[in-house]
Write a protein that holds these residues in place. Structure first.
Motif, PDB file in Angstrom:
ATOM      1  N   GLY A  24       0.482  -1.414   0.243  1.00  0.00           N
ATOM      2  CA  GLY A  24      -0.195  -0.163   0.007  1.00  0.00           C
ATOM      3  C   GLY A  24       1.066   1.174   0.015  1.00  0.00           C
ATOM      4  N   GLN A  25       2.394   1.269   0.068  1.00  0.00           N
ATOM      5  CA  GLN A  25       2.847   2.233   0.313  1.00  0.00           C
ATOM      6  C   GLN A  25       3.332   2.764  -1.656  1.00  0.00           C
ATOM      7  N   LEU A  26       3.122   2.079  -2.161  1.00  0.00           N
ATOM      8  CA  LEU A  26       2.937   2.008  -3.387  1.00  0.00           C
ATOM      9  C   LEU A  26       3.179   3.597  -4.323  1.00  0.00           C
ATOM     10  N   ASN A  27       4.198   4.221  -4.776  1.00  0.00           N
ATOM     11  CA  ASN A  27       3.873   5.482  -4.778  1.00  0.00           C
ATOM     12  C   ASN A  27       4.066   6.187  -7.180  1.00  0.00           C
ATOM     13  N   ARG A  28       4.064   7.034  -7.272  1.00  0.00           N
ATOM     14  CA  ARG A  28       4.538   7.602  -8.603  1.00  0.00           C
ATOM     15  C   ARG A  28       5.635   6.811  -8.601  1.00  0.00           C
ATOM     16  N   GLU A  29       6.562   6.707  -8.104  1.00  0.00           N
ATOM     17  CA  GLU A  29       7.689   7.120  -8.178  1.00  0.00           C
ATOM     18  C   GLU A  29       8.025   4.966  -8.477  1.00  0.00           C
ATOM     19  N   GLY A  30       7.835   4.488  -7.879  1.00  0.00           N
ATOM     20  CA  GLY A  30       7.668   3.207  -7.480  1.00  0.00           C
ATOM     21  C   GLY A  30       6.897   2.204  -8.864  1.00  0.00           C
ATOM     22  N   MET A  31       5.369   3.037  -9.219  1.00  0.00           N
ATOM     23  CA  MET A  31       4.614   2.720 -10.185  1.00  0.00           C
ATOM     24  C   MET A  31       6.588   2.671 -11.668  1.00  0.00           C
ATOM     25  N   GLU A  32       6.032   4.098 -11.571  1.00  0.00           N
ATOM     26  CA  GLU A  32       7.449   4.079 -12.997  1.00  0.00           C
ATOM     27  C   GLU A  32       8.931   2.600 -12.658  1.00  0.00           C
ATOM     28  N   LYS A  33       8.845   3.514 -11.780  1.00  0.00           N
ATOM     29  CA  LYS A  33      10.307   1.684 -11.822  1.00  0.00           C
ATOM     30  C   LYS A  33       9.563   0.491 -11.952  1.00  0.00           C
ATOM     31  N   MET A  34       9.025  -0.015 -11.712  1.00  0.00           N
ATOM     32  CA  MET A  34       8.703  -0.693 -12.332  1.00  0.00           C
ATOM     33  C   MET A  34       8.675  -1.077 -13.256  1.00  0.00           C
ATOM     34  N   PHE A  57      -3.242  -3.164  -0.492  1.00  0.00           N
ATOM     35  CA  PHE A  57      -3.067  -2.847  -1.411  1.00  0.00           C
ATOM     36  C   PHE A  57      -4.466  -2.879  -1.879  1.00  0.00           C
ATOM     37  N   ASP A  58      -4.926  -1.471  -2.078  1.00  0.00           N
ATOM     38  CA  ASP A  58      -5.931  -1.246  -2.773  1.00  0.00           C
ATOM     39  C   ASP A  58      -6.239  -0.493  -3.617  1.00  0.00           C
ATOM     40  N   LEU A  59      -7.041  -0.737  -4.502  1.00  0.00           N
ATOM     41  CA  LEU A  59      -7.187  -0.230  -5.982  1.00  0.00           C
ATOM     42  C   LEU A  59      -6.898   1.508  -6.263  1.00  0.00           C
ATOM     43  N   GLY A  60      -7.351   2.053  -4.875  1.00  0.00           N
ATOM     44  CA  GLY A  60      -6.809   4.122  -4.782  1.00  0.00           C
ATOM     45  C   GLY A  60      -5.583   4.260  -5.479  1.00  0.00           C
ATOM     46  N   ASP A  61      -5.003   3.109  -4.802  1.00  0.00           N
ATOM     47  CA  ASP A  61      -3.354   3.025  -4.393  1.00  0.00           C
ATOM     48  C   ASP A  61      -2.551   3.446  -5.612  1.00  0.00           C
ATOM     49  N   ALA A  62      -3.013   1.825  -6.741  1.00  0.00           N
ATOM     50  CA  ALA A  62      -2.814   2.031  -8.515  1.00  0.00           C
ATOM     51  C   ALA A  62      -2.766   3.453  -8.997  1.00  0.00           C
ATOM     52  N   ALA A  63      -3.640   3.974  -8.411  1.00  0.00           N
ATOM     53  CA  ALA A  63      -4.528   5.761  -9.204  1.00  0.00           C
ATOM     54  C   ALA A  63      -3.279   6.562  -9.337  1.00  0.00           C
ATOM     55  N   ILE A  64      -2.531   6.215  -7.829  1.00  0.00           N
ATOM     56  CA  ILE A  64      -1.517   8.143  -8.034  1.00  0.00           C
ATOM     57  C   ILE A  64      -0.136   7.625  -8.057  1.00  0.00           C
ATOM     58  N   GLY A  65      -0.380   6.489  -9.537  1.00  0.00           N
ATOM     59  CA  GLY A  65       1.081   6.332  -9.788  1.00  0.00           C
ATOM     60  C   GLY A  65       1.459   6.516 -11.623  1.00  0.00           C
ATOM     61  N   TYR A  66       0.415   6.709 -12.337  1.00  0.00           N
ATOM     62  CA  TYR A  66       0.100   6.388 -13.479  1.00  0.00           C
ATOM     63  C   TYR A  66       0.985   7.741 -14.533  1.00  0.00           C
ATOM     64  N   GLY A  67       3.009   7.366 -14.661  1.00  0.00           N
ATOM     65  CA  GLY A  67       3.470   7.743 -15.521  1.00  0.00           C
ATOM     66  C   GLY A  67       3.569   7.672 -16.924  1.00  0.00           C
ATOM     67  N   SER A  68       4.313   8.245 -17.757  1.00  0.00           N
ATOM     68  CA  SER A  68       4.673   7.709 -18.678  1.00  0.00           C
ATOM     69  C   SER A  68       4.818   6.151 -18.835  1.00  0.00           C
ATOM     70  N   GLN A  69       6.141   5.980 -18.124  1.00  0.00           N
ATOM     71  CA  GLN A  69       6.302   4.793 -18.755  1.00  0.00           C
ATOM     72  C   GLN A  69       5.626   3.667 -18.275  1.00  0.00           C
ATOM     73  N   SER A  70       4.856   3.733 -17.645  1.00  0.00           N
ATOM     74  CA  SER A  70       3.390   3.019 -16.856  1.00  0.00           C
ATOM     75  C   SER A  70       2.205   3.081 -17.683  1.00  0.00           C
ATOM     76  N   MET A  71       2.197   3.278 -18.778  1.00  0.00           N
ATOM     77  CA  MET A  71       0.844   3.872 -19.991  1.00  0.00           C
ATOM     78  C   MET A  71       2.043   2.515 -20.900  1.00  0.00           C
ATOM     79  N   LYS A  72       3.096   3.610 -20.759  1.00  0.00           N
ATOM     80  CA  LYS A  72       3.730   2.554 -22.222  1.00  0.00           C
ATOM     81  C   LYS A  72       3.395   1.300 -21.635  1.00  0.00           C
TER      82      LYS A  72
END
Length: 128
Positions: A24-34, A57-72
């Motif tokens: 649940g501590q996932l943030n934008r930086e973590g999403m982009e690195k993954m 983890f809940d679904l709201g956690d995922a929405a916080i980190g969506y950037g260009s790497q994630s979309m790609k």
């Protein structure tokens, strides 16, 4: 391998299987690195299997980190991921994953926490 902010890469016994522990501590930086790591995997392998172990983890956690790497990575996963497994997570995420698995060419399944071994078997790997 530790990635920032709520993501830990889990080493597997197969180079084409990628596993992550996501909290649940996932943030934008973590999403982009993954996502960057998955994009590199897509450059390296014809197809990969992916396993996510979700904790607190809940679904709201995922929405916080969506950037260009994630979309790609999301777009590339449609043609580069063979099997996609998620362990844990909220019911709404399970429903969404199972539904997407029926309309895109990815074999996607969800598993309750107590069936983690079945998820590893589904992706054809074990943690090392």
């Amino acid at each position: 391998m530790d990635l920032p902010a709520g993501v830990t890469r889990i080493a597997t016994d197969r180079p084409d299987v990628y596993a992550f522990r996501v909290t649940g501590q996932l943030n934008r930086e973590g999403m982009e690195k993954m996502a960057a790591e998955m994009n590199a995997a897509f450059d390296t392998h014809q197809g990969v299997n992916v396993l996510f172990l979700l904790e607190d983890f809940d679904l709201g956690d995922a929405a916080i980190g969506y950037g260009s790497q994630s979309m790609k990575a999301d777009l590339r996963s449609i043609t580069n991921v063979d099997r996609y497994a998620v362990v844990g997570g909220p019911k709404v995420a399970q429903t969404m994953i199972e539904s997407f698995g029926r309309v895109i060419p990815v074999d996607a399944k969800t598993f309750p926490q107590e069936d983690e071994d079945a998820a590893w078997a589904f992706v054809g790997a074990r943690p090392v």
